[in-house]
Design a protein around this motif. Structure first.
Motif, PDB file in Angstrom:
ATOM      1  N   PRO A  12       0.832  -1.203   0.000  1.00 56.74           N
ATOM      2  CA  PRO A  12       0.000   0.000   0.000  1.00 56.74           C
ATOM      3  C   PRO A  12       0.870   1.258   0.000  1.00 56.74           C
ATOM      4  N   LEU A  13       0.378   2.315  -0.624  1.00 57.32           N
ATOM      5  CA  LEU A  13       1.134   3.557  -0.750  1.00 57.32           C
ATOM      6  C   LEU A  13       1.134   4.397   0.521  1.00 57.32           C
ATOM      7  N   ALA A  14       0.281   4.058   1.483  1.00 56.91           N
ATOM      8  CA  ALA A  14       0.193   4.796   2.744  1.00 56.91           C
ATOM      9  C   ALA A  14      -0.256   3.817   3.823  1.00 56.91           C
ATOM     10  N   ASN A  15      -0.750   4.343   4.938  1.00 62.02           N
ATOM     11  CA  ASN A  15      -1.146   3.517   6.079  1.00 62.02           C
ATOM     12  C   ASN A  15      -2.577   2.986   5.892  1.00 62.02           C
ATOM     13  N   TYR A  16      -2.708   1.990   5.014  1.00 59.01           N
ATOM     14  CA  TYR A  16      -3.981   1.311   4.814  1.00 59.01           C
ATOM     15  C   TYR A  16      -3.698  -0.118   4.379  1.00 59.01           C
ATOM     16  N   SER A  17      -4.718  -0.961   4.420  1.00 60.13           N
ATOM     17  CA  SER A  17      -4.610  -2.344   3.962  1.00 60.13           C
ATOM     18  C   SER A  17      -5.292  -2.473   2.608  1.00 60.13           C
ATOM     19  N   HIS A  18      -4.760  -3.343   1.753  1.00 56.11           N
ATOM     20  CA  HIS A  18      -5.438  -3.593   0.475  1.00 56.11           C
ATOM     21  C   HIS A  18      -6.818  -4.197   0.718  1.00 56.11           C
TER      22      HIS A  18
END
Length: 128
Positions: A12-18
Motif C-alpha cells: 500500500p502507498l500509505a497507512n492502509y490495507s489492500h
C-alpha cells in the motif's frame, strides 16, 4: 479482522490495507460521511483540523455502538483539493490502529457548503 495483502501486489502507498477480511457473524456498523464541523456548528478553515473533527465524530459513533477505531475495516475519505491530502492522511494515521483499514481517498469538486474541505465515511465490524 485479518488484513489481506497479496504478495503479487505492491505494498500500500500509505497507512492502509489492500483488504480486510471480516469473519462470519461479525456485527457491522456503517458510518455516514462525517464533515469537520466544530462545536460552534462551523468548520475550521484548516483542512487538517476538519479531518480531525471528522475522525472525532466517527469515534463518537463507534463508541455509541460499543466499538472503537480498532474495529474500522473501511474508510472513504474525500478532499476538495490535493493540497488537503497530507492533512487528511495525518489525521487518519493518528486514529487508525493496526492492521489499518482498507481505505480510499478521492479528490472531489466540493460538498454541500463551500467551506467544507474534508468528509470521511467508515465501516466497522465487531465479532461478538
Amino acid at each position: 479482522m485479518r488484513a489481506i495483502t497479496p504478495k503479487d501486489l505492491p505494498a500500500p502507498l500509505a497507512n492502509y490495507s489492500h483488504g480486510i477480511e471480516v469473519p462470519p457473524g461479525a456485527r457491522l456498523l456503517f458510518v455516514a460521511g462525517q464533515l469537520g464541523i466544530g462545536p460552534d456548528g462551523n468548520p475550521p478553515e484548516d483542512a487538517a483540523a476538519q479531518a480531525d473533527l471528522c475522525f472525532e465524530a466517527i469515534g463518537a459513533i463507534l463508541r455509541a455502538a460499543g466499538m472503537d477505531f480498532s474495529n474500522l475495516v473501511r474508510l472513504n475519505g474525500y478532499v476538495t483539493d490535493r493540497a488537503h491530502m497530507k492533512g487528511y492522511m495525518a489525521a487518519r494515521d493518528r486514529h487508525v490502529s493496526s492492521p489499518p483499514p482498507a481505505s480510499t481517498l478521492v479528490v472531489v469538486s466540493g460538498f454541500t457548503r463551500p467551506e467544507f474541505k474534508v468528509e470521511v465515511e467508515a465501516v466497522a465490524a465487531k465479532v461478538e
